[in-house]
Design a protein around this motif. Structure first.
Motif, PDB file in Angstrom:
ATOM      1  N   GLU A 109      30.608  36.706  32.971  1.00  0.00           N
ATOM      2  CA  GLU A 109      30.473  35.060  33.298  1.00  0.00           C
ATOM      3  C   GLU A 109      29.907  34.262  31.991  1.00  0.00           C
ATOM      4  O   GLU A 109      28.776  35.021  31.265  1.00  0.00           O
ATOM      5  CB  GLU A 109      29.422  34.829  34.193  1.00  0.00           C
ATOM      6  N   GLY A 165      35.000  26.331  42.257  1.00  0.00           N
ATOM      7  CA  GLY A 165      36.114  27.106  41.477  1.00  0.00           C
ATOM      8  C   GLY A 165      37.000  27.803  42.507  1.00  0.00           C
ATOM      9  O   GLY A 165      36.872  27.841  43.802  1.00  0.00           O
ATOM     10  N   ASP A 196      39.195  29.848  38.079  1.00  0.00           N
ATOM     11  CA  ASP A 196      37.993  30.375  37.342  1.00  0.00           C
ATOM     12  C   ASP A 196      38.297  31.793  37.131  1.00  0.00           C
ATOM     13  O   ASP A 196      37.828  32.363  35.952  1.00  0.00           O
ATOM     14  CB  ASP A 196      36.697  30.099  38.332  1.00  0.00           C
ATOM     15  N   VAL A 197      38.698  32.648  37.904  1.00  0.00           N
ATOM     16  CA  VAL A 197      38.696  33.900  38.055  1.00  0.00           C
ATOM     17  C   VAL A 197      40.129  34.521  38.529  1.00  0.00           C
ATOM     18  O   VAL A 197      40.462  33.897  39.550  1.00  0.00           O
ATOM     19  CB  VAL A 197      37.517  34.691  38.637  1.00  0.00           C
ATOM     20  N   ASP A 216      45.655  29.155  33.236  1.00  0.00           N
ATOM     21  CA  ASP A 216      44.508  28.726  32.915  1.00  0.00           C
ATOM     22  C   ASP A 216      43.786  29.574  31.849  1.00  0.00           C
ATOM     23  O   ASP A 216      43.338  30.599  32.028  1.00  0.00           O
ATOM     24  CB  ASP A 216      43.693  28.741  34.121  1.00  0.00           C
ATOM     25  N   LYS A 245      41.112  29.139  30.274  1.00  0.00           N
ATOM     26  CA  LYS A 245      39.733  29.461  30.401  1.00  0.00           C
ATOM     27  C   LYS A 245      39.315  30.430  31.484  1.00  0.00           C
ATOM     28  O   LYS A 245      38.248  30.550  31.537  1.00  0.00           O
ATOM     29  CB  LYS A 245      39.080  28.221  30.591  1.00  0.00           C
ATOM     30  N   ALA A 246      40.347  30.991  32.427  1.00  0.00           N
ATOM     31  CA  ALA A 246      39.928  31.760  33.155  1.00  0.00           C
ATOM     32  C   ALA A 246      39.788  33.157  32.843  1.00  0.00           C
ATOM     33  O   ALA A 246      40.139  33.658  31.661  1.00  0.00           O
ATOM     34  CB  ALA A 246      41.153  31.686  34.229  1.00  0.00           C
ATOM     35  N   VAL A 284      30.947  30.337  36.847  1.00  0.00           N
ATOM     36  CA  VAL A 284      31.480  30.442  38.034  1.00  0.00           C
ATOM     37  C   VAL A 284      30.510  29.568  39.145  1.00  0.00           C
ATOM     38  O   VAL A 284      29.439  29.381  39.224  1.00  0.00           O
ATOM     39  CB  VAL A 284      31.308  31.631  38.591  1.00  0.00           C
ATOM     40  N   THR A 285      31.279  28.514  39.440  1.00  0.00           N
ATOM     41  CA  THR A 285      30.534  27.514  40.754  1.00  0.00           C
ATOM     42  C   THR A 285      31.260  27.621  41.864  1.00  0.00           C
ATOM     43  O   THR A 285      32.297  28.038  42.121  1.00  0.00           O
ATOM     44  CB  THR A 285      30.941  26.318  39.895  1.00  0.00           C
ATOM     45  N   ARG A 309      33.070  28.146  31.277  1.00  0.00           N
ATOM     46  CA  ARG A 309      34.609  28.018  30.912  1.00  0.00           C
ATOM     47  C   ARG A 309      35.052  27.498  29.740  1.00  0.00           C
ATOM     48  O   ARG A 309      35.781  28.151  28.927  1.00  0.00           O
ATOM     49  CB  ARG A 309      35.308  27.196  32.197  1.00  0.00           C
ATOM     50  N   LEU A 323      33.462  30.988  45.018  1.00  0.00           N
ATOM     51  CA  LEU A 323      34.659  30.405  44.925  1.00  0.00           C
ATOM     52  C   LEU A 323      35.777  30.596  46.186  1.00  0.00           C
ATOM     53  O   LEU A 323      35.532  31.275  47.107  1.00  0.00           O
ATOM     54  CB  LEU A 323      35.349  31.505  44.054  1.00  0.00           C
TER      55      LEU A 323
END
Length: 200
Positions: A193, A6, A66-67, A105, A107-108, A2-3, A196, A38
């Motif tokens: 977490e 995102g 991301d989420v 997504d 990768k989420a 998580v950045t 990704r 985020l």
């Protein structure tokens, strides 16, 4: 991981929208996104059923995130009560919704929040047919669907107290309730977490 660049994508009913808080800036989706660093992309709609949320992602593909945070089914339980058809419809809607989010997504991380109790389910006819037991049944459906999804996790709202965390309308969380919901989302996101590229 998580950045700050995102996105947290949120879907579901009025709790996700932020209803019950003094301001939408105190709703749990806003608070959780802020704590995780985020940007929030909130598609929640007050009064929505799970079927309506499923139709939303079918009609318009969700944006990558991301989420993803999903909280739906409360209004289904309040409208359909103990009717098995309501739970089947909820299960079908969850599967449509989760497939669409994963496709948007892959990768989420998907966090599906179990519905906490309220103190009094008797108001707001015809949305007055739920009980704690019925919510337990809907939450069991949610857990069963999520169990088969390696990219998803259910979120239990630890520390929830319906006596002190529900607004005067007896339907929505107050500021304290939204704060507890946000903490549960943040904790779940951080527990799961990972980079990704490694999320499947």
């Amino acid at each position: 991981m998580v950045t700050s660049s995102g996105v947290l994508g949120a879907y579901g009913h009025s709790w996700v929208y932020g209803t019950g808080a003094r301001a939408h800036s105190e709703g749990f989706a806003v608070l959780a996104a802020r704590e995780l660093g985020l940007d929030l992309n909130n598609h929640a709609a007050s009064g929505s059923l799970s079927t309506e949320t499923a139709r939303l992602v079918t009609a318009q593909a969700p944006e990558p995130a991301d989420v993803f945070v999903v909280m739906t089914g409360f209004n289904d339980a309040r409208l359909y009560g103990a009717a098995p058809a309501g739970r089947r419809q909820y299960e079908d809607s969850l599967e449509v919704l989760f497939r669409a989010l994963h496709k948007a997504d892959p990768k989420a991380l998907l966090l599906a929040i179990e519905q906490p109790y309220v103190e009094d389910y008797s108001g707001h006819s015809p949305y007055d047919r739920a009980t704690d037991t019925i919510l337990d049944q809907y939450n069991a459906v949610l857990r069963a669907v999520v169990t088969a999804l390696p990219f998803a996790a259910t979120v239990v709202v630890d520390g929830w107290d319906a006596r002190t965390m529900i607004a005067p309308d007896n339907v929505h969380p107050n500021d304290d309730g939204h704060a507890v919901l946000a903490r549960a989302v943040v904790r779940a996101a951080r527990e799961r977490e990972q980079p990704r590229k490694d999320v499947r």
